[in-house]
Design a protein around this motif. Structure first.
Motif: not given
Length: 151
Positions: A57-82
């Motif tokens: 069947g069809t598969i996702a582009h590897g670069f589609l999976t890679l591009s979703l890292l930004s979306r995934m990171a929004a859930d977990v990456m720690l950043v200072p308030a400033n």
């Protein structure tokens, strides 16, 4: 993005900082990515032809999976308030290990590998990312991802 002080973030170097929510990879998402990138190879956009391949069947582009890292990171990456901004700086290593079948879900596990101070309130945040496919023992992708954090 979760908020933490720079000292709290630095204390987490070498540890897993989180796992993102699951993201659905359906044919509509694959087709939209194909149009945006002009990568319309049949294994991504032609279910009938892709069904006759080893992928079944069809598969996702590897670069589609890679591009979703930004979306995934929004859930977990720690950043200072400033934080003024956080932007992509680059990737040191990316490996596309297993194809992501249409109809599956993926999520990312993030480990903080290092923080480099660049001066003027700028920091390079190095994360090791592993993208898994729900229900599969195979990893879809691994990446050493660098983000620039400006405080």
């Amino acid at each position: 993005m979760p908020i933490a002080s720079l000292d709290e973030i630095t204390a987490r170097i070498g540890t897993q900082i989180g796992v993102s929510d699951w993201i659905a990879i359906d044919q509509a998402r694959i087709d939209e990515f194909a149009e945006a990138t002009e990568d319309r190879q049949f294994i991504h956009v032609d279910p009938e032809a892709a069904g006759k391949t080893m992928f079944g069947g069809t598969i996702a582009h590897g670069f589609l999976t890679l591009s979703l890292l930004s979306r995934m990171a929004a859930d977990v990456m720690l950043v200072p308030a400033n934080t003024k901004m956080a932007v992509n700086y680059g990737l040191n290593r990316v490996r596309f290990i297993a194809p992501v079948p249409e109809g599956s879900r993926i999520r990312g596990t993030f480990t903080l590998a290092n923080i480099e101070e660049r001066g003027d309130g700028q920091f390079l945040m190095h994360h090791n990312v592993l993208v898994e496919i729900e229900g599969s023992d195979k990893t879809a992708l691994t990446a050493d991802w660098i983000g620039l954090l400006v405080l």
